[in-house]
Design an enzyme around this catalytic site. Structure first.
Site, PDB file in Angstrom:
ATOM      1  N   GLU A  36       0.833  -1.200   0.000  1.00 20.70           N
ATOM      2  CA  GLU A  36       0.000   0.000   0.000  1.00 20.70           C
ATOM      3  C   GLU A  36       0.868   1.251   0.000  1.00 20.70           C
ATOM      4  O   GLU A  36       1.931   1.290   0.613  1.00 20.70           O
ATOM      5  CB  GLU A  36      -0.934   0.046   1.210  1.00 20.70           C
ATOM      6  CG  GLU A  36      -0.223   0.172   2.541  1.00 20.70           C
ATOM      7  CD  GLU A  36      -1.067   0.817   3.634  1.00 20.70           C
ATOM      8  OE1 GLU A  36      -1.254   2.039   3.591  1.00 20.70           O
ATOM      9  OE2 GLU A  36      -1.507   0.081   4.526  1.00 20.70           O
ATOM     10  N   LYS A 125      -7.645  -4.361  10.874  1.00 20.59           N
ATOM     11  CA  LYS A 125      -6.332  -4.132  11.496  1.00 20.59           C
ATOM     12  C   LYS A 125      -6.526  -3.351  12.786  1.00 20.59           C
ATOM     13  O   LYS A 125      -7.204  -2.324  12.814  1.00 20.59           O
ATOM     14  CB  LYS A 125      -5.403  -3.390  10.535  1.00 20.59           C
ATOM     15  CG  LYS A 125      -5.819  -1.953  10.219  1.00 20.59           C
ATOM     16  CD  LYS A 125      -4.786  -1.278   9.324  1.00 20.59           C
ATOM     17  CE  LYS A 125      -4.880   0.233   9.421  1.00 20.59           C
ATOM     18  NZ  LYS A 125      -3.954   0.932   8.506  1.00 20.59           N
ATOM     19  N   SER A 176       7.195   1.897   9.531  1.00 19.52           N
ATOM     20  CA  SER A 176       8.552   2.447   9.559  1.00 19.52           C
ATOM     21  C   SER A 176       9.635   1.413   9.847  1.00 19.52           C
ATOM     22  O   SER A 176      10.810   1.646   9.546  1.00 19.52           O
ATOM     23  CB  SER A 176       8.636   3.574  10.592  1.00 19.52           C
ATOM     24  OG  SER A 176       8.293   3.106  11.880  1.00 19.52           O
TER      25      SER A 176
END
Length: 204
Positions: A36, A125, A176
């Site tokens: 994504e 999620k 990240s």
């Protein structure tokens, strides 16, 4: 929805169209099946269109941080099949499903998770997962349908992935700790391989 062989979503926040294909190539080589590009990335729609054109037959390509109708319309126009959100918006989920998209929907509370499922979410999620911890998901999965595809997003690393999977998650979204804007494609490949190895070890 058929479970993915490697149920990990690569979140390429901040990536640009000029570099997206090189980074995605490494992700695919590591076995990733979901990529994504968040809508707060530079020229995100161009990146999504490039990914769909080049790699759409090999992975589920989509946009993340899809929070309104305008972003959903742009995603639909791109031809990519995956919508990822940080929140639970039943009307947006219903629109995405009507358009034939696979939906990965952000939620936190039991009410939000059930609302997402009732609206047609394929994946839910829990975000941010690390703040909630593993004890939370153990309690949550006890009341969810057994078929729920529950993913952990936020704070997931190769070192703690197994712990979250053991607690009840079926997969994870990786931000990240997988990709930071400005890193090289080689770094992305190496990090992707570490996550894939962690998944295989946890699933053995």
């Amino acid at each position: 929805m058929q479970p993915y062989k490697l149920p990990l979503v690569a979140i390429l926040r901040g990536i640009t169209p000029e570099e997206v294909l090189e980074h995605a190539s490494g992700l695919l080589a590591a076995g990733f099946e979901m990529i994504e590009v968040p809508t707060n990335s530079p020229r995100w729609q161009e990146s999504v269109e490039l990914l769909q054109r080049h790699y759409g037959s090999k992975a589920h390509i989509g946009a993340g941080t899809v929070i309104d109708d305008a972003k959903l319309d742009a995603l639909i126009a791109s031809g990519a099949p995956l919508m990822v959100t940080p929140n639970t918006n039943p009307m947006l989920i219903s629109r995405a499903k009507a358009a034939g998209l696979t939906t990965c929907i952000g939620a936190m509370t039991p009410s939000e998770v059930f609302a997402a499922l009732e609206a047609g979410a394929d994946i839910v999620k829990v975000f941010p997962a690390a703040i909630m911890g593993v004890a939370y998901v153990r309690a949550l999965v006890s009341v969810l349908p057994k078929t729920t595809q529950l993913y952990a997003v936020g704070g997931i690393t190769p070192d703690n992935l197994a712990e979250y999977l053991a607690a009840g998650y079926r997969g994870a979204g990786l931000g990240s700790d997988l990709y930071r804007a400005g890193q090289t494609a080689e770094e992305t490949l190496q990090k992707a391989q570490r996550f894939a190895a962690a998944w295989r070890a946890a699933s053995a």
